[in-house]
Structures are given as structure tokens and as C-alpha cells.
Design a protein around this motif. Structure first.
Motif, PDB file in Angstrom:
ATOM      1  N   THR A  95       0.846  -1.188   0.000  1.00 13.73           N
ATOM      2  CA  THR A  95       0.000   0.000   0.000  1.00 13.73           C
ATOM      3  C   THR A  95       0.881   1.238   0.000  1.00 13.73           C
ATOM      4  OG1 THR A  95      -0.057   0.056   2.407  1.00 13.73           O
ATOM      5  CG2 THR A  95      -1.738  -1.275   1.310  1.00 13.73           C
ATOM      6  N   SER A  96       0.229   2.406  -0.159  1.00 13.09           N
ATOM      7  CA  SER A  96       0.994   3.646  -0.119  1.00 13.09           C
ATOM      8  C   SER A  96       1.661   3.822   1.236  1.00 13.09           C
ATOM      9  CB  SER A  96       0.070   4.842  -0.412  1.00 13.09           C
ATOM     10  OG  SER A  96      -1.006   4.875   0.511  1.00 13.09           O
TER      11      SER A  96
ATOM     12  N   ASN B  29       4.763   1.879   1.141  1.00 12.65           N
ATOM     13  CA  ASN B  29       5.771   2.577   0.346  1.00 12.65           C
ATOM     14  C   ASN B  29       6.447   3.674   1.150  1.00 12.65           C
ATOM     15  OD1 ASN B  29       5.342   1.033  -1.942  1.00 12.65           O
ATOM     16  ND2 ASN B  29       3.793   2.412  -2.783  1.00 12.65           N
ATOM     17  N   GLU B  30       5.644   4.397   1.879  1.00 17.16           N
ATOM     18  CA  GLU B  30       6.205   5.456   2.715  1.00 17.16           C
ATOM     19  C   GLU B  30       7.099   4.870   3.799  1.00 17.16           C
ATOM     20  OE1 GLU B  30       3.041   7.798   4.268  1.00 17.16           O
ATOM     21  OE2 GLU B  30       2.296   8.420   2.288  1.00 17.16           O
TER      22      GLU B  30
END
Length: 633
Positions: A24-25, A28-29
Motif C-alpha cells: 500500500t501507499s 511505500n512510505e
């Protein structure tokens, strides 16, 4: 890579990544933060040199920040793949592992994983890694690059050239997870690694699985030929560890040896050292006849097929040109077999007046068998034999079509099938008794030689016990061979039950003769149990009237009526000590003599030969005070 620990890995987006959930984003972060703040953690799992009884080195593994979304290496690499940052992650893993290894001052070699893509990473080849190692006080000669095949390799020459570069700098090469990837054996042949790591699938349960055992033994034989060292991964059980040890494999890795840790032990732990020092050897899993490995491919003969559109004249010409061809397969353009043409059938039809003139131009499908017997190339030959025997008789003469993935591969003949089945049966009789399926003379002799070799190297002594049924032939004559077989099978089951399947080897040398090679310390008690159990269980196979009389009527060799006692069990035993025997032949001779002494005793009995081989009595001599006779109660 060792799957004894969670999926990793240091320098590779392994196959586990392919099934991980898309990042998910938030992931990624989190990944970006981990890389920027250098939050990766290194753990190390020892690799044990089984011969040197010391650690060869350590495999460097990676973990994300503890308690984070990306603590799991599977999630970590899944996020990197989703974010197209695999090379960045692998580079960070490499630096983290190198620094932690140097800080801990761990001895031996450091094994780190690398995908083929990472091996072409400029930062790995432009000297940056060499500068890092130099600054940490490490040399490339201590680094082993594990090449893991996480994706199909199409350009082997390029990979070979890349590894040549690293070898020139002093690095060593290993193949990871042999048996798991797309073309591991080709990788072995192309890359000629110094180390080969066998995937844990083949190691876990090897002590009990004949097929895994044979596969690993074959890998070991290849390694001996190529000069590579085998590392068995995923060793989690002592029995598997001991089997790997007795196979002569150089190194091992797994939970039984040590778990991955941020600060791993630098010396082997007690459990592994105890298993290495144990004088007893493992009883290898019985691959009995070995015939289960023979498939239809062993019968395959390739004959160039003919098209369904080809005329009968073309078929006739093929038969005339090659007298050895008895059948001609008919295969369509897609590779699917559609029929089989028998040589004698076609020639017989053409021999009749005007038949060739009438039918020579017609399609060959006119005279073919449109429903030939078709078998897959992986089908065991025993199953092929059953299919042929149950089908129409002409299939034995015509043979059958062999396919691979549904496409024509070749043909097999009934003659070749019968010859192979006969050969397998002869071979099976040498390796396993068909009645009890217990190992026969060949594996029994091989295990005896292993025990003698271990004994000469300081291993534990063992006892060889020869079991023979008294009055078996008269019982077989009186009750019939089926009841005789029941007695033999009863004894086989009984002996397997009293033996320790890890330590004691049970063999059936033929007829009513069995041998157990005991490594169990309480072998005399186990023999006493066998005597007692046999006397109890033989009663279930005797008719009530004979049970009341305590015997059964029969005839002697001259046809005169005699009364025979009920079958009993005689055991001749010898304790094999260092320096007493050099071959299995010598042990067999002494055991046979001990068995004769046991048979002189009434009822079921155990005779233990205590004298040395040069002190053996002649057949006329009796029992000395050194010997021991135990009769069943």
C-alpha cells in the motif's frame, strides 16, 4: 537460503515476494523511511562444517524495524518490488549485513544472497563495495555470493561473465535453493559454484523419505564430481541431521544447528556437537526395490511419425526402407497421436491382388488402429504393464504410444516392457524381499559395511542377530505354502516391531531367515521380546487340534510318519567389537554358526557367541562357558 527462518533475504527479492500482497501507499512510505534512516536489522544464521565440527561461516539475513509494518522480510521485499526499489533495498541490505558482520567480528565466511540483477548493479561493480569492505577490515575472500534464481535466467553467458568478475576479486560463489528454481541444475553446470545449498524441501524428513534420500545422495555425488561443497538447508530434526552427517555431506544449516540471531553463537551448540559425536549411524530409509523410479520414458523409442494425410504407399516405403520398424505412429500437425500402423498388418493387406493399386494413394488412416494405447512418459512401468495386460491382446504386439504433455514423444514395445519388468523384478529381489518388502541381501551387506567403517573410525559397537524359524519346512509341508507365508510375514512384522527403526536395521535374507543389525544398547532385551512374542503369536496360525497336541503330524525325508513340535524361533547373535571383523562375510559366517548352536536348544532360544572369530568351534564342538544361551519363557 535457509527456510528454517522466516522468508528473507539479504540481497534478493525471493519467490515469496511474488505471492505477497501488493504494498500500500503506507508501506511505500514506510519503506522510504527505512531506507533513508538506515533502519534495517541484520541477523545471522551459522553454517556448520560437519567434518570440522566448527562453523564454516554465517548467512546474513535481513529484518525490518522491530514491530513495524515491514518487519517481515517478505513484506519488505514486496513493498520494494511494488515501489520499484529492489536494487536500492538490496544495496542497503548488503551494507547493513557487512557492517554488522564486521562489528560482531564473527569468524569464518559471510554468505550473502544476490539476484542476478543485483550482480550487475553498478554500485557492486564500480569499487564502492570493495571500498566498504576495506574500510570494515573484510576481504572479498571471506564473502560468498549466493546466487538465487528468483526469476528465469535467459542469458547464462552474461551471468557467467559477471561471476567471473567477482571471482577475480576473490569472492566465492554459491547456488542457493538447489531444486527449487527454474533451471538449478543448468546453473550448477554453467556457473561451477564452490558451494551448493540444497533446498530445505529435500532435507526436511530425509531420514524417513526414500525418494528425498536418493535425490540428496545424487546431489552429493554430483558435488563430489564437480568439486563443490554441499550445504544442506532447513535441518530441523536430529534424525535428519544424522542422516545428512552419515551421507558425508560437508555442511548443514537450520534450526537444529542454530537459529538466526542478531548476535549468533560463534561455537557449535551442544545438541549439534552431541549428534556429531554419536558413535551410532542412521539406518537409511529403505528405497526397497527401486523399481518405482522406472517410468514409460525408460521404454521410449523415437520413431519419426507420419501425417494422417500421407498415402499408404508412403507408409509401405517407410517399412521397406527400415526392416526394424514394426509400427509407425500417425501424428497430426499439433503433435497429437491419432493412430498406430502395424507393419505386418499393412504388408499383409498389400500382399493381396490389386490391393496396393486400389489403396496405395488413399490416406494412411484407412489401415491404422485409430485407438492405440497411449501412456504418459511419467507413468510407472508397473502401471503400463497393468494397462497392457488388461487391454486387447494386440496391444502387446503393437506396443503403445508415449506422450509428454499430450504430445507425441515416441513409442514403446510390449517386448521391451516385459524385459524391463523382468529386470526390475530380479533387481528388486536383491534389494527387497517381495513377501515382506524388507531390505534384502544387498542393502543388508551395505549397512554392515557402513557399521564396520564407523566402528573402525571410533564408532559404537553393534550386534548382528540371525533369526531362523525351527520346524518351518515341516510346517509349510503340512499346512501349505500360504500358511507358511503367513508365518514369515508374522515374523517380519514382529522383528520390525521390536527394533528401533532409527538405530536397528532389519533385513530379510530369504525364506524364513532374517537378520537385525542392532545398535540399540538393549538389543538382548529386544531379542528376548522377539522370542516371547513369536511363541505367543504362532499359536494363532496353528489348528486347535495341533495346539492341544503341542505339535503336528508330518513325514520325514523317507516318507515315514513323524510328530513335529510347533514352530519356534532360534537366534544366533554376535557382538561386533573393534578389530574383530573386517567384512560382512566374516560376520555372516560367525552368525550362521551361532544360529546352529541356538537351534540345538529345545524351543525358542537365543545363543550369543562371545568368542573371537579365531576361537570358533567346529560343528562337533559344544557351547563354551564364554557363550550364553537364553531360552524363551
Amino acid at each position: 537460503m535457509s527456510h528454517s527462518h522466516p522468508p528473507h533475504l539479504a540481497l534478493i527479492a525471493c519467490s515469496d515476494v511474488d505471492v505477497a500482497e501488493p504494498a500500500t501507499s503506507a508501506l511505500n512510505e514506510a519503506l522510504t523511511g527505512i531506507l533513508k534512516q538506515q533502519q534495517l536489522r541484520a541477523v545471522f544464521q551459522p553454517i556448520l562444517d560437519l567434518r570440522g565440527r566448527a562453523y564454516l561461516g554465517f548467512e546474513g539475513l535481513i529484518r525490518g524495524p522491530e514491530g513495524s509494518l515491514l518487519e517481515s522480510p517478505a513484506q519488505l521485499f514486496a513493498a520494494a518490488q511494488e515501489a520499484d526499489q529492489l536494487l536500492e533495498l538490496e544495496r542497503a541490505c548488503r551494507e547493513t549485513i557487512f557492517k554488522a558482520f564486521a562489528t560482531l567480528q564473527l569468524p569464518g565466511r559471510l554468505f550473502v544472497n544476490s539476484s542476478p540483477t543485483a550482480l550487475r548493479d553498478p554500485s557492486f561493480r564500480n569499487g564502492a563495495t570493495m571500498d566498504l569492505l576495506r574500510g570494515l577490515g573484510l576481504t572479498p575472500s571471506r564473502i560468498v555470493i549466493e546466487v538465487t534464481e528468483n526469476q528465469q535466467i535467459d542469458d547464462f553467458p552474461a551471468l557467467r561473465d559477471a561471476l567471473l568478475h567477482y571471482r577475480g576479486l576473490g569472492y566465492r560463489i554459491a547456488i542457493d535453493d538447489l531444486g527449487e528454481g527454474f533451471s538449478n541444475l543448468r546453473m550448477w553446470s554453467e556457473l561451477r559454484p564452490e558451494f551448493v545449498k540444497i533446498d530445505r524441501h529435500f532435507v526436511h524428513g530425509i531420514a524417513d523419505d526414500p525418494l528425498k534420500f536418493q535425490l540428496v545422495r545424487s546431489m552429493h555425488d554430483i558435488a563430489e564430481t564437480s568439486g563443490a561443497f554441499i550445504i544442506a538447508e532447513g535441518i530441523e530434526r536430529e534424525a535428519d541431521f544424522t542422516t545428512i552427517r552419515d551421507l558425508g555431506i560437508a555442511c548443514g544449516q537450520g534450526y537444529f544447528i542454530a537459529r538466526p540471531a542478531a548476535t549468533p553463537p560463534t561455537q557449535p551448540e551442544k545438541a549439534a556437537l552431541s549428534a556429531l559425536s554419536a558413535g551410532q549411524i542412521m539406518v537409511f530409509p529403505n528405497a526397497s526395490a527401486g523399481s518405482g523410479m522406472a517410468t514409460a520414458r525408460n521404454l521410449l523409442q523415437y520413431i519419426a511419425p507420419i501425417s494422417p494425410l500421407a498415402p499408404n504407399d508412403k507408409v509401405y516405403e517407410r517399412f521397406e526402407a527400415d526392416p526394424e520398424i514394426q509400427v509407425l505412429p500417425v501424428v497430426d500437425d499439433g503433435g497429437t497421436p491419432v493412430g498406430l500402423i502395424n507393419r505386418h498388418n499393412l504388408i499383409d493387406r498389400f500382399a493381396r491382388p490389386f490391393r496396393r493399386e486400389l489403396y496405395g494413394k488413399k490416406p494412411c488412416t484407412m489401415f491404422m488402429d485409430p485407438a492405440p494405447l497411449v501412456v504418459d512418459h511419467q507413468l510407472p512401468v508397473q502401471e503400463v504393464s497393468r494397462m497392457v495386460s488388461r487391454a486387447s491382446s494386440h496391444y502387446l504386439q503393437d506396443g503403445f504410444v508415449i506422450t509428454e504433455n499430450g504430445r507425441y514423444a515416441g513409442v514403446g514395445s510390449g517386448q521391451a516392457l516385459m524385459a524391463l519388468i523382468t529386470e526390475l523384478q530380479i533387481s528388486a529381489a536383491r534389494y527387497a524381499n517381495p513377501l515382506t518388502q524388507l531390505p534384502g541381501n544387498v542393502p543388508l551387506n551395505e549397512h554392515t559395511d557402513r557399521l564396520l567403517e564407523s566402528l573402525s573410525a571410533g564408532g559404537a559397537s553393534f550386534a548382528t542377530c540371525y533369526f531362523d524359524i525351527d520346524n518351518f519346512k515341516p510346517f509349510n509341508d503340512a499346512y501349505g505354502y500360504r500358511r507358511g507365508d503367513d508365518v514369515i510375514q508374522l515374523l517380519g512384522r514382529l522383528l520390525v516391531g521390536v527394533a528401533d527403526n532409527r538405530r536397528d536395521f532389519v533385513g530379510h535374507v530369504g525364506g524364513d531367515d532374517f537378520v537385525i543389525l542392532f545398535q540399540s544398547d538393549d538389543w538382548e532385551e529386544r531379542c528376548a521380546k522377539a522370542l516371547r512374542y513369536f511363541d505367543e503369536q504362532i499359536l494363532t496360525l496353528v489348528e486347535p487340534e495341533d495346539l492341544q497336541r503341542g505339535g503336528f503330524a508330518g513325514e520325514d525325508r523317507k516318507g515315514r510318519p513323524v510328530f513335529n513340535p510347533l514352530p519356534s524361533l532360534s537366534i544366533g547373535a554376535v557382538r561386533v567389537l573393534p578389530g574383530q571383523f573386517h567384512t560382512h562375510h566374516e560376520i555372516s559366517a560367525v552368525c550362521a554358526s551361532a544360529k546352529k548352536q541356538a537351534k540345538k536348544q529345545p524351543g525358542s532360544s537365543l545363543f550369543i557367541e562371545r568368542r573371537r572369530p579365531m576361537q570358533q568351534p567346529s560343528p562337533q564342538e559344544g557351547v563354551s562357558s564364554d557363550d550364553e544361551v537364553l531360552s524363551a519363557v
